[in-house]
Enzyme design. Structure first.
Site, short mmCIF file in Angstrom:
data_model
loop_
_atom_site.label_atom_id
_atom_site.label_comp_id
_atom_site.label_asym_id
_atom_site.label_seq_id
_atom_site.Cartn_x
_atom_site.Cartn_y
_atom_site.Cartn_z
N GLU A 36 -3.36 -4.96 9.91
CA GLU A 36 -2.49 -4.23 8.97
C GLU A 36 -1.32 -4.76 8.87
O GLU A 36 -0.66 -4.78 7.44
CB GLU A 36 -2.52 -2.69 9.42
N TYR B 105 2.37 3.48 5.77
CA TYR B 105 1.12 3.01 5.25
C TYR B 105 0.55 2.72 6.77
O TYR B 105 -0.73 3.08 7.08
CB TYR B 105 1.06 1.90 4.44
N ASP C 128 -1.82 2.94 0.30
CA ASP C 128 -1.19 1.83 0.00
C ASP C 128 -1.19 1.71 -1.56
O ASP C 128 -1.35 2.57 -2.31
CB ASP C 128 -2.02 0.52 0.40
#
Length: 300
Positions: A37, A120, A138
């Site tokens: 991520e 996020y 996102d």
DNA sequence: AACCCGTGGTG
DNA sequence: TCACCAAGGGT
């Protein structure tokens, strides 16, 4: 539009069209998810894939990264861009060791408190690594929801509470299904409901899309300020860091001076790198990546 | 809130 | 070709 229908259609599409990305495989742990991520923050998937694999071979757990230097993290980061993320990811590993015994925390609040982990990323880890029911928003999800549900051209510049609320309303009650739905919406935004040229002809929710129904209005003005690069401090920082990354240990300032002619801008860029914890002065006239240097000899 | 932070592929 | 931009976060 039925929320249930939307989620079902997108999940069915995802089951058939999802990319085979390595961090989506079954036995991938929370740390590997977190690394993916962070790397995916503003870096395209294709460039992340090999870097992610190499990173986890070297540092399989947070404690492994925490024990190494920022310099090695910056080198391993390679050319993914925004190298501050490499330093923050290491800071994050240190925090995970210190606060959570070396295990990636599973609570949203704890995740959010980690360096380099924002709205996020915290939600992505909670949902994708721990199967919790949180809206994961996102830029892709924001765009899809904004278009399909609200029928608006595009989302705002940054994730807002309203985006989380709107997305949450689309998620099924069951946590695992909710996490899967989030991944599916994200994938739809990445592959079909793209910013520039959406492929509505292949979209699973075309028939219930508010944006499609209203004639696919185009955003009034520029969605965001254009990114400029050439001639900016960012370019100079990149050049300076490139030299330091290739070197081993301290680099005389004379060598750094050669990458950019403007003394004022070059100094400002170097100061910025130091300020950001990427570079440190050594011995008065040299610089190096933070913590870089010859390996400490092992005492007999 | 607006701006800063890298890099490289692409329509 | 070259402007655009890609799973954001920090200040």
């Amino acid at each position: 539009m039925s929320e249930h229908t939307f989620a079902t259609l997108v999940r069915q599409w995802y089951a058939e069209h999802a990319r085979d990305l390595p961090w989506r495989k079954p036995d991938v742990g929370p740390w590997a998810i977190l690394v993916s991520e962070v790397m995916l923050q503003q870096t395209p998937v294709a460039r992340v894939v090999p870097a992610w694999a190499a990173w986890l071979v070297r540092w399989p757990e947070p404690a492994d990264l925490a024990a190494d230097t920022p310099a090695e993290a910056i080198r391993m980061w390679g050319r993914l861009g925004y190298p501050r993320r490499a330093v923050r990811l290491r800071d994050c590993a240190v925090a995970i060791v210190e606060r959570h015994g070396g295990r990636v925390p599973d609570r949203l609040e704890q995740l959010l408190a980690l360096p380099g982990v924002g709205t996020y990323t915290a939600r992505a880890v909670a949902a994708f690594a721990y199967g919790q029911r949180h809206p994961v928003v996102d830029t892709n999800v924001r765009r899809v929801v904004c278009r399909a549900v609200a029928g608006e051209p595009d989302a705002g510049p940054a994730t807002r509470p309203a985006d989380l609320v709107a997305t949450e309303a689309l998620l099924p009650v069951e946590p695992a299904a909710a996490a899967l739905t989030s991944a599916a919406i994200m994938e739809l935004g990445a592959l079909v409901c793209t910013a520039r040229s959406p492929r509505c002809g292949t979209c699973p929710v075309e028939s219930i899309c508010a944006w499609r129904a209203s004639g696919q209005a185009v955003p009034a003005g520029p969605t965001r300020r254009p990114q400029r690069y050439a001639g900016t401090d960012r370019q100079v920082r990149g050049l300076l860091l490139g030299v330091l990354r290739e070197a081993t240990g301290p680099v005389p300032h004379q060598r750094l001076d050669q990458v950019w002619a403007d003394d004022v801008q070059r100094s400002r860029a170097l100061s910025g790198l130091i300020q950001d914890g990427l570079v440190e002065p050594v011995g008065g006239s040299s610089f190096r990546l933070v913590g870089d240097g010859p390996p400490v000899p092992v005492l007999p």
